[in-house]
Write a protein that holds these residues in place. Structure first.
Motif, PDB file in Angstrom:
ATOM      1  N   LEU A  27     -31.032 -32.713 -11.514  1.00  8.05           N
ATOM      2  CA  LEU A  27     -30.025 -32.148 -10.681  1.00  8.05           C
ATOM      3  C   LEU A  27     -30.416 -31.042  -9.852  1.00  8.05           C
ATOM      4  CD1 LEU A  27     -26.428 -32.542 -12.038  1.00  8.05           C
ATOM      5  CD2 LEU A  27     -27.248 -33.643 -10.019  1.00  8.05           C
ATOM      6  N   PRO A  28     -30.455 -30.684  -8.563  1.00  6.78           N
ATOM      7  CA  PRO A  28     -30.359 -29.602  -7.925  1.00  6.78           C
ATOM      8  C   PRO A  28     -29.509 -28.584  -8.192  1.00  6.78           C
ATOM      9  CG  PRO A  28     -30.539 -31.352  -6.255  1.00  6.78           C
ATOM     10  CD  PRO A  28     -30.179 -31.985  -7.537  1.00  6.78           C
ATOM     11  N   GLU A  29     -30.051 -27.362  -8.275  1.00 10.00           N
ATOM     12  CA  GLU A  29     -29.044 -26.272  -9.238  1.00 10.00           C
ATOM     13  C   GLU A  29     -27.741 -26.214  -8.672  1.00 10.00           C
ATOM     14  OE1 GLU A  29     -32.096 -25.384  -7.457  1.00 10.00           O
ATOM     15  OE2 GLU A  29     -31.574 -23.683  -6.285  1.00 10.00           O
ATOM     16  N   LYS A  30     -27.386 -26.212  -7.410  1.00  7.87           N
ATOM     17  CA  LYS A  30     -25.944 -26.000  -7.363  1.00  7.87           C
ATOM     18  C   LYS A  30     -24.990 -27.190  -7.691  1.00  7.87           C
ATOM     19  CE  LYS A  30     -25.250 -27.672  -2.332  1.00  7.87           C
ATOM     20  NZ  LYS A  30     -24.645 -27.426  -1.124  1.00  7.87           N
ATOM     21  N   TYR A  31     -25.612 -28.331  -8.097  1.00 12.62           N
ATOM     22  CA  TYR A  31     -24.729 -29.335  -8.590  1.00 12.62           C
ATOM     23  C   TYR A  31     -24.763 -29.460  -9.702  1.00 12.62           C
ATOM     24  CZ  TYR A  31     -25.154 -31.254  -3.606  1.00 12.62           C
ATOM     25  OH  TYR A  31     -25.053 -31.499  -2.321  1.00 12.62           O
ATOM     26  N   ARG A  32     -25.840 -28.834 -10.557  1.00  8.43           N
ATOM     27  CA  ARG A  32     -25.990 -28.712 -11.962  1.00  8.43           C
ATOM     28  C   ARG A  32     -24.797 -27.626 -12.422  1.00  8.43           C
ATOM     29  NH1 ARG A  32     -31.330 -26.335 -13.638  1.00  8.43           N
ATOM     30  NH2 ARG A  32     -32.211 -27.777 -11.947  1.00  8.43           N
ATOM     31  N   ALA A  33     -24.780 -26.776 -11.596  1.00  3.88           N
ATOM     32  CA  ALA A  33     -23.628 -25.543 -12.038  1.00  3.88           C
ATOM     33  C   ALA A  33     -22.421 -26.173 -12.216  1.00  3.88           C
ATOM     34  CB  ALA A  33     -23.990 -24.431 -11.062  1.00  3.88           C
ATOM     35  N   ILE A  34     -21.958 -26.758 -11.178  1.00  6.93           N
ATOM     36  CA  ILE A  34     -20.697 -27.302 -11.067  1.00  6.93           C
ATOM     37  C   ILE A  34     -20.468 -28.392 -12.231  1.00  6.93           C
ATOM     38  CG2 ILE A  34     -21.009 -28.901  -9.213  1.00  6.93           C
ATOM     39  CD1 ILE A  34     -17.853 -27.335  -9.748  1.00  6.93           C
ATOM     40  N   PHE A  35     -21.468 -29.318 -12.131  1.00 11.06           N
ATOM     41  CA  PHE A  35     -21.472 -30.095 -13.382  1.00 11.06           C
ATOM     42  C   PHE A  35     -20.939 -29.527 -14.723  1.00 11.06           C
ATOM     43  CE2 PHE A  35     -23.806 -32.368 -16.654  1.00 11.06           C
ATOM     44  CZ  PHE A  35     -23.100 -33.672 -16.877  1.00 11.06           C
ATOM     45  N   LEU A  36     -21.940 -28.513 -14.950  1.00 13.00           N
ATOM     46  CA  LEU A  36     -22.137 -27.912 -16.391  1.00 13.00           C
ATOM     47  C   LEU A  36     -20.642 -27.576 -16.564  1.00 13.00           C
ATOM     48  CD1 LEU A  36     -25.638 -26.400 -16.522  1.00 13.00           C
ATOM     49  CD2 LEU A  36     -24.722 -28.420 -17.845  1.00 13.00           C
ATOM     50  N   LEU A  37     -20.249 -26.750 -15.471  1.00 18.23           N
ATOM     51  CA  LEU A  37     -18.998 -25.985 -16.045  1.00 18.23           C
ATOM     52  C   LEU A  37     -17.735 -26.731 -15.875  1.00 18.23           C
ATOM     53  CD1 LEU A  37     -19.506 -23.034 -13.149  1.00 18.23           C
ATOM     54  CD2 LEU A  37     -19.091 -22.676 -15.579  1.00 18.23           C
ATOM     55  N   ARG A  38     -17.893 -28.016 -15.079  1.00 15.81           N
ATOM     56  CA  ARG A  38     -16.769 -28.905 -15.323  1.00 15.81           C
ATOM     57  C   ARG A  38     -16.560 -29.858 -16.375  1.00 15.81           C
ATOM     58  NH1 ARG A  38     -12.767 -30.263 -14.703  1.00 15.81           N
ATOM     59  NH2 ARG A  38     -11.956 -31.599 -13.174  1.00 15.81           N
ATOM     60  N   LEU A  65     -18.986 -31.821  -7.258  1.00 17.66           N
ATOM     61  CA  LEU A  65     -18.995 -32.642  -8.689  1.00 17.66           C
ATOM     62  C   LEU A  65     -19.174 -34.023  -8.585  1.00 17.66           C
ATOM     63  CD1 LEU A  65     -18.459 -32.250 -11.569  1.00 17.66           C
ATOM     64  CD2 LEU A  65     -16.007 -32.495 -11.206  1.00 17.66           C
ATOM     65  N   HIS A  66     -18.350 -34.630  -7.641  1.00 25.76           N
ATOM     66  CA  HIS A  66     -18.411 -36.147  -7.471  1.00 25.76           C
ATOM     67  C   HIS A  66     -19.733 -36.434  -7.162  1.00 25.76           C
ATOM     68  CE1 HIS A  66     -17.090 -40.113  -6.496  1.00 25.76           C
ATOM     69  NE2 HIS A  66     -17.532 -40.084  -5.438  1.00 25.76           N
ATOM     70  N   ARG A  67     -20.776 -35.659  -6.158  1.00 26.92           N
ATOM     71  CA  ARG A  67     -22.041 -35.914  -5.851  1.00 26.92           C
ATOM     72  C   ARG A  67     -22.769 -35.747  -7.124  1.00 26.92           C
ATOM     73  NH1 ARG A  67     -24.149 -33.928  -0.173  1.00 26.92           N
ATOM     74  NH2 ARG A  67     -25.830 -34.923  -0.632  1.00 26.92           N
ATOM     75  N   ALA A  68     -22.674 -34.947  -7.999  1.00 24.07           N
ATOM     76  CA  ALA A  68     -23.358 -34.408  -9.138  1.00 24.07           C
ATOM     77  C   ALA A  68     -23.404 -35.776 -10.071  1.00 24.07           C
ATOM     78  CB  ALA A  68     -22.956 -33.549  -9.917  1.00 24.07           C
ATOM     79  N   ARG A  69     -21.897 -36.235 -10.302  1.00 19.37           N
ATOM     80  CA  ARG A  69     -21.561 -37.425 -11.195  1.00 19.37           C
ATOM     81  C   ARG A  69     -22.382 -38.733 -10.819  1.00 19.37           C
ATOM     82  NH1 ARG A  69     -15.217 -36.512 -12.002  1.00 19.37           N
ATOM     83  NH2 ARG A  69     -15.159 -34.943 -13.815  1.00 19.37           N
TER      84      ARG A  69
END
Lengths: 206, 86
Positions: free
Chosen positions: A146-157, A182-186
């Motif tokens: 995952l690109p990092e900005k998506y990884r960050a929100i995914f890990l936190l949430r 978050l939705h895009r990451a999921r």
């Protein structure tokens, strides 16, 4: 620095410890470190993917926190603040390493591109077809991709279990931006799992 | 497979995260659940999406991400050396 005796710390809240640490009580700062070091290490190793970088960022985070403690005014909780420092340090580390994604749109397809894909891997019942370790390995590979900005929100949430509001505060973005990322990451993780597990299922049954 | 309006399926997909996070109004929730009952494709998609999110919540328990004791010892030593008495 003055030091409070060790036995008295456990009953103190984070706010009380911060206040004492701001008054030069090093023991109070050390208690805050003990409370958060494992969580912050877990967060940084998941952000960075390797233990050496995670340890560097862990040390840097608490050094930064110590130096900035006097200016910490409590606008957010200590917990949110320390996660913010750690996340920013981890993002900085990724950018310095050259492994960065500046054009997110190119790296991660928008949700509408990921809607109509098949989900044959899921119809094979992954809970029965795969051991949990295989599933977790595939998911960990997906998270690292995952690109990092998506990884960050995914890990936190989804991993740390933060609320949308708190995750948005850590990342200093709006709640609607947090929800959208978050939705895009999921969606991305679901699709990555689909491809990875489909391939593994085929090779298992050859 | 039942036939449903593709734009409705698009809207359905956009709402999945909010649905799982209990961030939808009761009206939107009801419409989404109705759509899921009617559309096999979206129901299957939702199940795989929900499975992914459920699996994600288990990453936190992975042993490989636990901090070794010596990492904590080194951290506190470095902090003592560089911060204490500042």
């Amino acid at each position: 620095m003055n030091e409070t005796n060790m036995g008295g710390f456990t009953a103190l809240t984070d706010d009380e410890l911060v206040q004492r640490a701001q008054e030069d009580d090093y023991g109070s700062f050390e208690e805050l470190v003990r409370r958060y070091e494992k969580k912050i290490y877990g967060h940084t190793i998941r952000m960075l993917g390797n233990p050496e970088d995670a340890e560097d960022v862990l040390q840097e985070t608490f050094l930064n926190a110590f130096r900035a403690l006097r200016s910490f005014r409590g606008d957010s909780s200590f917990s949110t603040w320390i996660y913010r420092i750690a996340t920013n340090n981890a993002l900085m580390k990724i950018r310095k390493s050259g492994r960065t994604y500046t054009e997110f749109e190119e790296e991660i397809p928008p949700p509408e591109m990921m809607r109509d894909r098949p989900y044959s891997w899921f119809e094979r019942n992954p809970r029965e077809a795969f051991q949990e370790k295989e599933l977790m390995d595939a998911l960990n590979r997906a998270v690292n991709d995952l690109p990092e900005k998506y990884r960050a929100i995914f890990l936190l949430r989804d991993v740390e279990g933060f609320s949308t509001q708190r995750a948005a505060e850590v990342l200093e973005i709006s709640e609607s931006a947090a929800k959208s990322r978050l939705h895009r990451a999921r969606m991305y993780l679901r699709e990555f799992l689909e491809k990875a597990l489909d391939g593994e299922f085929e090779s298992k049954n050859e | 497979m039942s036939k449903t309006d593709p734009t409705e399926c698009d809207r359905f997909c956009d709402l999945l995260s909010c649905y799982l996070d209990n961030e939808l109004s009761s009206d939107k929730c009801r419409k989404l659940e109705e759509h899921m009952r009617e559309c096999d494709s979206c129901r299957g998609f939702f199940e795989s999406f929900e499975f992914t999110v459920e699996l994600s919540r288990k990453i936190v328990r992975c042993e490989e991400y636990e901090m070794p004791d010596e990492v904590g010892e080194r951290l506190r030593e470095i902090l003592r050396t560089r911060c204490k008495g500042c």
